[in-house]
Design an enzyme around this catalytic site. Structure first.
Site, PDB file in Angstrom:
ATOM      1  CE  LYS A 324     -64.066  60.272 -58.167  1.00 29.52           C
ATOM      2  NZ  LYS A 324     -63.622  60.876 -56.866  1.00 29.52           N
ATOM      3  CE1 TYR A 382     -77.189  57.127 -65.354  1.00 27.01           C
ATOM      4  CE2 TYR A 382     -78.038  59.366 -65.119  1.00 27.01           C
ATOM      5  CZ  TYR A 382     -78.229  57.998 -65.077  1.00 27.01           C
ATOM      6  OH  TYR A 382     -79.473  57.488 -64.765  1.00 27.01           O
TER       7      TYR A 382
END
Length: 476
Positions: A324, A382
């Site tokens: 996101k 990430y």
């Protein structure tokens, strides 16, 4: 997942269509296959002034069964070959369109003696003459020095310039040809690195810089089974890249301890059973179920590994995504990705090292990502975690040297997995084509690179981050 475009443009009709309208035509990469020779053909040798690696390079090529030819820049090569009784000859440039069996499989340039920018002209002379002579899926390797090991600023400057040359060659060569730079510290052993980079096992590794220090290497008794007698822990081993890592490590002789979360136990058991079926002489491999983020996970894992006699290789492959943009990302999504992808590795390694579960002379290999190098929209969590994996490699290299333990990472680009298959078509095609190979990689490409870094012959390779991305344009 199948790359239908790659298949189409490599069919007779598709190739004709692609040529007629100017579509890119990525090569079907030559990868390792059982029963097919890894090394064959001719290596063309070039050099700058005062090359230092001719003797070990000739020994290596002879052991691989490759024939050499010397470019005019490397005429000293012929006298070295004659002294060793090796067959060699003079290089003759091949014209475009020459038959495949009349082309060379590798170009190797010894630039270790270059100490001034004016001497870089030798690179032009060799590659201008030789680049069009390389067969499809051929290999280019430039041998240089780590710039910081040079005695003068001019030598440092010239050796650093080699990076631009090697990366550019990877983008110009096409046809599935890779180009890499190997920086060899004086006294370093480059045999393991060149065996990998000259072989089909490195099909998707290009545009990389590999640094080798002077640590004595320990060549395996059998190069086909360099990990024989080793135990390897692989996290996230149930499927995808993790399963491929387990398969390649087992193929190279290791006893694999595959670890994954309880929810993946069935898939993990099947992966481990498949290893036993494929290599029955090795006996049963081990499935270990644990949530690596649990508070007791490091102690549980350490106890299980100690009961087996410890491990020689630790591969941190387990990872998750919770994509996101950061403005829309939940706190839980941020924390879970950092914990699984980075913090859990630190906690597990701390205990494995403190309790000597990981043997001295062992290997730690992390799986980073090009997202950790270049960043990616919608992946702040990430990318942060994968950049942290790189930071861990850099920060732990020094402390681990006293125990002979190496730590490295691989950074995959677009790899054909179940995860990338879920990416929308347009983004998926962009990911596949935005690299010098114009295609996605396979899980086995990541696994082969890890197996090379895990080898006893890679003792001089530590603190490296090797991208397995076909020389992606992202973060290049």
């Amino acid at each position: 997942m199948k790359d239908r475009y790659l298949d189409f443009v490599n069919s007779p009709f598709g190739a004709s269509v692609a040529r007629s309208i100017g579509l890119p035509q990525p090569e079907v990469l030559r990868r390792h296959a059982q029963g097919r020779a890894e090394f064959d053909g001719i290596a063309a040798i070039g050099a700058g002034p005062s090359p230092t690696l001719f003797e070990p390079l000739l020994t290596l090529l002879t052991s691989l069964g490759m024939t050499s030819v010397a470019h005019e820049s490397a005429l000293g090569w012929l006298s070295v070959a004659a002294r060793h009784g090796a067959m060699s000859g003079r290089f003759e440039a091949r014209a475009p369109g020459a038959p495949p069996n009349d082309r060379v499989q590798a170009l190797i340039f010894d630039a270790t003696g270059i100490t001034d920018s004016t001497q870089l002209h030798a690179l032009y002379g060799f590659f201008h003459d030789a680049l069009r002579s390389v067969a499809k899926s051929g290999r280019i390797v430039v041998l240089g020095l780590p710039p910081e090991s040079c005695a003068s600023p001019r030598a440092w400057t010239a050796q650093r310039a080699l990076e631009g040359m090697a990366r550019s060659l990877g983008k110009e060569a096409r046809g599935g040809i890779s180009a890499n730079l190997v920086q060899v510290e004086p006294g370093g052993d480059f045999e393991g690195a060149l065996r990998f980079l000259l072989s089909p096992r490195s099909a998707y590794v290009s545009g990389q810089v590999v640094r080798i220090d002077a640590t004595p290497a320990n060549p395996p008794a059998d190069w086909n089974q360099p990990l024989a007698g080793k135990r390897a822990l692989v996290t996230g081993a149930a499927q995808g890249i993790g399963a491929a890592i387990a398969q390649v490590l087992a193929d190279r002789g290791a006893h694999v301890i595959g670890l994954d979360v309880p929810q993946a136990q069935d898939a993990l058991d099947q992966t481990m059973l498949a290893l036993e079926d494929a290599w029955p002489s090795q006996g049963a491999h081990t499935a270990l179920v644990a949530d690596i983020t649990a508070p007791d996970a490091p102690a549980t894992i350490a106890a299980a590994l100690l009961a087996m006699g410890g491990v020689h290789i630790v591969v941190h492959n387990a990872g998750i995504t919770r994509d996101k943009t950061i403005a829309k990302m939940t706190e839980a999504a941020w924390d879970s990705v950092i914990d699984v992808n980075l913090s859990a590795q630190e906690r597990i390694d701390d205990l494995l090292l403190d309790q000597h579960v990981l043997h001295d002379g062992g290997r730690i290999i992390g799986v980073s990502s090009i997202s950790g190098i270049a960043g990616n929209p919608g992946q702040t969590n990430y990318a942060t975690s994968k950049a942290g994996v790189i930071g861990r490699v850099q920060s732990m290299t020094g402390p681990l040297r006293t125990r002979g333990i190496t730590i490295n990472a691989v950074a995959p680009g677009f790899i054909e997995t179940q995860m990338t298959a879920r990416i929308p078509l347009g983004l998926r095609e962009a990911g596949r084509r935005m690299n010098s190979m114009s295609q996605g990689g396979r899980p086995v490409d990541v696994a082969e690179t890890i197996a090379w870094l895990a080898s006893p012959a890679s003792a001089g390779i530590t603190g490296n981050v090797v991208r397995v991305c076909g020389q992606s344009l992202i973060g290049a």
